[in-house]
Design a protein around this motif. Structure first.
Motif, PDB file in Angstrom:
ATOM      1  N   GLY A  36       0.779  -1.232   0.000  1.00 17.40           N
ATOM      2  CA  GLY A  36       0.000   0.000   0.000  1.00 17.40           C
ATOM      3  C   GLY A  36       0.808   1.277   0.000  1.00 17.40           C
ATOM      4  N   GLN A  37       2.117   1.172  -0.056  1.00 16.42           N
ATOM      5  CA  GLN A  37       2.991   2.343   0.036  1.00 16.42           C
ATOM      6  C   GLN A  37       3.424   2.814  -1.343  1.00 16.42           C
ATOM      7  N   THR A  38       3.550   4.101  -1.503  1.00 19.71           N
ATOM      8  CA  THR A  38       4.121   4.687  -2.714  1.00 19.71           C
ATOM      9  C   THR A  38       5.556   5.080  -2.400  1.00 19.71           C
ATOM     10  N   ASP A  39       6.497   4.504  -3.142  1.00 23.97           N
ATOM     11  CA  ASP A  39       7.909   4.817  -2.958  1.00 23.97           C
ATOM     12  C   ASP A  39       8.361   5.755  -4.064  1.00 23.97           C
ATOM     13  N   ILE A  40       9.269   6.670  -3.738  1.00 23.95           N
ATOM     14  CA  ILE A  40       9.795   7.615  -4.714  1.00 23.95           C
ATOM     15  C   ILE A  40      11.314   7.455  -4.764  1.00 23.95           C
ATOM     16  N   PHE A  41      11.832   7.262  -5.986  1.00 19.63           N
ATOM     17  CA  PHE A  41      13.262   7.078  -6.201  1.00 19.63           C
ATOM     18  C   PHE A  41      13.752   8.107  -7.210  1.00 19.63           C
ATOM     19  N   ALA A  42      14.999   8.515  -7.073  1.00 20.82           N
ATOM     20  CA  ALA A  42      15.650   9.352  -8.079  1.00 20.82           C
ATOM     21  C   ALA A  42      16.572   8.449  -8.884  1.00 20.82           C
ATOM     22  N   VAL A  43      16.376   8.424 -10.202  1.00 18.06           N
ATOM     23  CA  VAL A  43      17.228   7.631 -11.085  1.00 18.06           C
ATOM     24  C   VAL A  43      17.901   8.598 -12.052  1.00 18.06           C
ATOM     25  N   GLU A  44      19.219   8.690 -11.971  1.00 18.25           N
ATOM     26  CA  GLU A  44      19.945   9.593 -12.856  1.00 18.25           C
ATOM     27  C   GLU A  44      20.251   8.889 -14.165  1.00 18.25           C
ATOM     28  N   ALA A  45      20.005   9.599 -15.276  1.00 21.85           N
ATOM     29  CA  ALA A  45      20.269   9.046 -16.604  1.00 21.85           C
ATOM     30  C   ALA A  45      20.309  10.185 -17.608  1.00 21.85           C
ATOM     31  N   LEU A  61      14.934 -12.924  -4.005  1.00 24.66           N
ATOM     32  CA  LEU A  61      15.592 -13.318  -2.754  1.00 24.66           C
ATOM     33  C   LEU A  61      14.884 -12.719  -1.548  1.00 24.66           C
ATOM     34  N   GLY A  62      15.022 -13.376  -0.415  1.00 27.12           N
ATOM     35  CA  GLY A  62      14.441 -12.883   0.833  1.00 27.12           C
ATOM     36  C   GLY A  62      13.121 -13.561   1.133  1.00 27.12           C
ATOM     37  N   SER A  63      12.748 -13.541   2.407  1.00 22.96           N
ATOM     38  CA  SER A  63      11.478 -14.162   2.797  1.00 22.96           C
ATOM     39  C   SER A  63      10.327 -13.304   2.302  1.00 22.96           C
ATOM     40  N   GLY A  64       9.288 -13.941   1.825  1.00 17.20           N
ATOM     41  CA  GLY A  64       8.130 -13.208   1.323  1.00 17.20           C
ATOM     42  C   GLY A  64       8.503 -12.260   0.208  1.00 17.20           C
ATOM     43  N   ASN A  65       9.235 -12.764  -0.806  1.00 18.78           N
ATOM     44  CA  ASN A  65       9.746 -11.872  -1.842  1.00 18.78           C
ATOM     45  C   ASN A  65       8.715 -11.498  -2.899  1.00 18.78           C
ATOM     46  N   GLY A  66       7.579 -12.177  -2.951  1.00 18.16           N
ATOM     47  CA  GLY A  66       6.553 -11.835  -3.932  1.00 18.16           C
ATOM     48  C   GLY A  66       6.100 -10.398  -3.746  1.00 18.16           C
ATOM     49  N   TRP A  67       5.723  -9.745  -4.849  1.00 17.29           N
ATOM     50  CA  TRP A  67       5.412  -8.323  -4.797  1.00 17.29           C
ATOM     51  C   TRP A  67       4.253  -8.032  -5.729  1.00 17.29           C
ATOM     52  N   PHE A  68       3.260  -7.301  -5.247  1.00 19.45           N
ATOM     53  CA  PHE A  68       2.151  -6.859  -6.090  1.00 19.45           C
ATOM     54  C   PHE A  68       2.422  -5.413  -6.476  1.00 19.45           C
ATOM     55  N   LEU A  69       2.606  -5.187  -7.773  1.00 17.70           N
ATOM     56  CA  LEU A  69       2.929  -3.853  -8.283  1.00 17.70           C
ATOM     57  C   LEU A  69       1.710  -3.274  -8.975  1.00 17.70           C
ATOM     58  N   ASP A  70       1.255  -2.128  -8.502  1.00 10.50           N
ATOM     59  CA  ASP A  70       0.104  -1.455  -9.101  1.00 10.50           C
ATOM     60  C   ASP A  70       0.511  -0.691 -10.349  1.00 10.50           C
ATOM     61  N   LYS A  71       1.438   0.240 -10.201  1.00 14.79           N
ATOM     62  CA  LYS A  71       1.869   1.030 -11.355  1.00 14.79           C
ATOM     63  C   LYS A  71       3.182   1.731 -11.043  1.00 14.79           C
ATOM     64  N   VAL A  72       3.815   2.217 -12.104  1.00 11.50           N
ATOM     65  CA  VAL A  72       5.022   3.019 -11.994  1.00 11.50           C
ATOM     66  C   VAL A  72       4.756   4.324 -12.731  1.00 11.50           C
ATOM     67  N   VAL A  73       5.086   5.439 -12.096  1.00 12.37           N
ATOM     68  CA  VAL A  73       4.970   6.743 -12.743  1.00 12.37           C
ATOM     69  C   VAL A  73       6.367   7.346 -12.788  1.00 12.37           C
ATOM     70  N   ILE A  74       6.797   7.734 -13.985  1.00 12.15           N
ATOM     71  CA  ILE A  74       8.098   8.379 -14.149  1.00 12.15           C
ATOM     72  C   ILE A  74       7.862   9.832 -14.512  1.00 12.15           C
ATOM     73  N   LYS A  75       8.447  10.700 -13.727  1.00 14.40           N
ATOM     74  CA  LYS A  75       8.349  12.142 -13.970  1.00 14.40           C
ATOM     75  C   LYS A  75       9.630  12.594 -14.666  1.00 14.40           C
ATOM     76  N   ASP A  76       9.489  13.130 -15.865  1.00 12.01           N
ATOM     77  CA  ASP A  76      10.630  13.612 -16.638  1.00 12.01           C
ATOM     78  C   ASP A  76      10.888  15.069 -16.256  1.00 12.01           C
ATOM     79  N   ASP A  82       4.668  13.329 -17.215  1.00 15.11           N
ATOM     80  CA  ASP A  82       4.542  12.110 -16.421  1.00 15.11           C
ATOM     81  C   ASP A  82       4.250  10.951 -17.366  1.00 15.11           C
ATOM     82  N   TYR A  83       4.961   9.845 -17.188  1.00 16.92           N
ATOM     83  CA  TYR A  83       4.721   8.623 -17.955  1.00 16.92           C
ATOM     84  C   TYR A  83       4.220   7.571 -16.978  1.00 16.92           C
ATOM     85  N   THR A  84       3.075   6.975 -17.290  1.00 12.99           N
ATOM     86  CA  THR A  84       2.480   5.972 -16.407  1.00 12.99           C
ATOM     87  C   THR A  84       2.588   4.596 -17.054  1.00 12.99           C
TER      88      THR A  84
END
Length: 178
Positions: A36-45, A61-76, A82-84
C-alpha cells in the motif's frame, strides 16, 4: 504480503536509448516496497526522449519476496511530463503467472481516454463491494438460466445445483415474456 524485501531493479526505454538495469536503492520512505505504500526514487540518466516502456522486476531473494505492483509513474524533469506504466499484477514465482519481472508499455492518455477515471471508479466500486468477500459471508447468485440460486459458502463449498428457493425460503416464479 503484497510488499517485498527483494532487490528491485528497473530499466527505462525511450526513443534515444535506455538506462540499463538500475537497482532502486534509496526510497524517500524509511522502508521500501511495503504493501500500500508509494515509494519515490531518483534515477539519474541521460535524457531518453519520449519513454515507451520499462522492465521492472526483483531478484526473488528474501522471505516473502513476492510483490504486487500497481503502477510506476516516471516524472521527466526536462519536459515536465509524467509517464504511467500500469501493472496491477504480482511479481511472484508462486502467484499469477510466476514471473518476477514485467515489461510494461507506457499508458498513453490519448490511447486510453478516461483510463484514470475508470481506475478511480474501479477503486470506489471495490471499496463499496469488498464486504461481500470478508470471512464468514455466503454469496448467493441467481441463475436466470436455471431459475435457481448458486451459493458460495465461507468454507469454500459451492452449491451450484440451482435451488429453486433462496435462503429465505421464497419460491421463485417463472416470468413469461410475450
Amino acid at each position: 504480503n503484497a510488499g517485498t524485501e527483494a532487490d528491485v531493479s528497473i530499466s527505462v526505454y525511450g526513443e534515444r536509448g535506455d538506462t540499463g538495469s538500475r537497482q532502486l536503492l534509496r526510497s524517500q520512505k524509511s522502508k521500501k516496497f511495503l504493501k500500500g505504500q508509494t515509494d519515490i526514487f531518483a534515477v539519474e540518466a541521460v535524457h531518453l526522449g519520449c519513454l515507451y516502456k520499462i522492465v521492472i522486476g526483483h531478484n526473488g531473494l528474501g522471505s516473502g519476496n513476492g510483490w504486487f505492483l500497481d503502477k510506476v509513474v516516471i516524472k521527466d524533469p526536462v519536459t515536465d511530463l509524467d509517464y504511467t506504466f500500469l501493472c496491477h499484477r504480482w511479481l511472484d514465482q508462486g502467484q499469477d503467472d510466476g514471473k518476477i519481472a514485467r515489461e510494461l508499455p507506457v499508458t498513453d492518455a490519448s490511447t486510453f481516454p478516461g483510463r484514470q477515471e475508470l481506475e478511480l471508479k474501479r477503486e470506489k466500486t471495490w471499496a463499496a463491494e469488498k464486504w461481500k468477500f470478508q470471512k464468514g459471508i455466503t454469496l448467493q447468485f441467481y441463475n436466470r438460466l436455471t431459475h435457481g440460486f448458486i451459493c458460495l459458502y465461507p468454507d469454500g463449498r459451492v452449491d451450484a445445483l440451482g435451488d429453486k428457493k433462496n435462503k429465505y425460503g421464497e419460491v421463485l416464479k417463472k416470468k413469461m415474456y410475450a
